[in-house]
Design an enzyme around this catalytic site. Structure first.
Site, PDB file in Angstrom:
ATOM      1  CG  MET A   1       6.386  -0.102  -7.619  1.00  0.00           C
ATOM      2  SD  MET A   1       7.631   0.695  -8.667  1.00  0.00           S
ATOM      3  CE  MET A   1       7.774   2.291  -7.882  1.00  0.00           C
ATOM      4  CE  LYS A   2       4.765   0.377   1.088  1.00  0.00           C
ATOM      5  NZ  LYS A   2       4.155   1.715   1.214  1.00  0.00           N
ATOM      6  CG  LEU A   3      11.115  -3.204  -0.704  1.00  0.00           C
ATOM      7  CD1 LEU A   3      12.139  -4.320  -0.859  1.00  0.00           C
ATOM      8  CD2 LEU A   3      10.978  -2.811   0.764  1.00  0.00           C
TER       9      LEU A   3
ATOM     10  CG  LEU B   1      -1.417  -1.275   1.768  1.00  0.00           C
ATOM     11  CD1 LEU B   1      -1.883  -1.121   3.202  1.00  0.00           C
ATOM     12  CD2 LEU B   1      -2.537  -1.739   0.857  1.00  0.00           C
TER      13      LEU B   1
ATOM     14  CG  ASN C   1       7.863   2.396   1.638  1.00  0.00           C
ATOM     15  OD1 ASN C   1       6.956   2.868   0.966  1.00  0.00           O
ATOM     16  ND2 ASN C   1       7.638   1.653   2.711  1.00  0.00           N
TER      17      ASN C   1
END
Length: 300
Positions: free
Chosen positions: A173-175, A124, A178
């Protein structure tokens, strides 16, 4: 395979983000089973809205064709998946909305595939406010047919849904996402400390950045604490930030990519966590205090 019309949904991890997500799932018509961890208030709220409480992870797995996980790290995800395995039905889907280690995600997907169970990652972006409003961003790693199946349920709590690619690509992609956000936080904290050290007040610093090209939603929530003193302006913990940056570093190591900026960012958060900022109410904007103290400046 189940159709959208007869999916039954389980949700593990009804915390800061998960409570709002689960609320939207049940209010938009999906049968929902939840399970308590430490705090019973979200469970009681969700049951009042029509959810069913399971007494064990096995019971939740048996009742669900799609199970969402919103947990702290891949370690908790792996433990929960292992506990559910005996009762997961063939064709069930586990959707991991945590920020996870992509290598663990890929391994779990392979283990579950042998049981006839599907796995997808749908981490998310945004905050608990958007979780409650049903307007989160989701970046999904899943096979095409599984993405088509889970998308309507994700749409109950997400306003923007991007199918990044195959399994574990959502977590990759989330890493990256972030890293950019947390890198900005580290830059803000250091720039504010330097600004104060050379005699430019935080108010004056903000008057230049706010409304200019360097402004952003993240900057505004960060400054919601630094400038306005709102400790809950951005409720993402320093310890989770540090964990995510360690995952990013591991991903970079596996890909043989030099990441001096990512490592420097990770170390900024390591300073904060090691310096006493590892609690459940120590949030990312509070990094400014740790960097300030490191430079001999007073904090609130």
């Amino acid at each position: 395979m189940n159709t959208t019309a007869n999916e039954t949904v389980g949700f593990v991890g009804v915390g800061l983000m998960g409570h709002g997500m689960a609320k939207n799932i049940v209010e938009k018509g999906y049968p929902l089973t939840v399970i308590a961890h430490r705090n019973r208030k979200p469970i009681e709220d969700l049951v009042a809205r029509g959810a069913t409480e399971a007494k064990s992870l096995e019971e939740l797995a048996a009742a669900s064709t799609i199970v969402f996980l919103c947990l702290t790290s891949s370690r908790e995800v792996e433990a929960v998946v292992n506990a559910m395995k005996p009762k997961l039905g063939r064709g069930a889907v586990i959707v991991d909305c945590s920020t996870g280690d992509p290598s663990v995600t890929a391994r779990l997907a392979e283990e579950l595939k042998a049981l006839g169970v599907h796995f997808a990652d749908a981490p998310l972006s945004r905050t608990p406010k958007e979780a409650w409003e049903g307007t989160l961003d989701a970046m999904v790693g899943a096979d095409d047919d599984i993405f088509a199946r889970i998308r309507p349920v994700i749409a109950t709590w997400a306003g923007k849904i991007v199918h990044i690619g195959g399994i574990a690509d959502g977590h990759r992609m989330k890493l990256l996402n972030n890293f950019i956000a947390l890198g900005m936080g580290a830059l803000f904290a250091e720039a504010i400390a330097l600004s104060r050290k050379v005699g430019i007040s935080v108010d004056r610093f903000d008057s230049v950045i706010r409304g200019g090209r360097m402004d952003s939603g993240f900057y505004q929530t960060f400054m919601g604490y630094v400038l306005e003193g709102n400790r809950e302006a951005h409720r993402f913990t320093l310890s989770n930030a540090y964990k995510d940056l360690k995952y990013l570093e591991s991903m970079a190591n596996a890909a043989t990519v030099a990441t001096p900026l990512a490592s420097a960012t990770k170390n900024s958060y390591a300073v904060a966590v090691a310096g006493g900022g590892g609690g459940p109410e120590d949030y990312v904007p509070h990094l400014a205090d740790f960097i300030a103290r490191l430079n001999g400046l007073e904090t609130k």
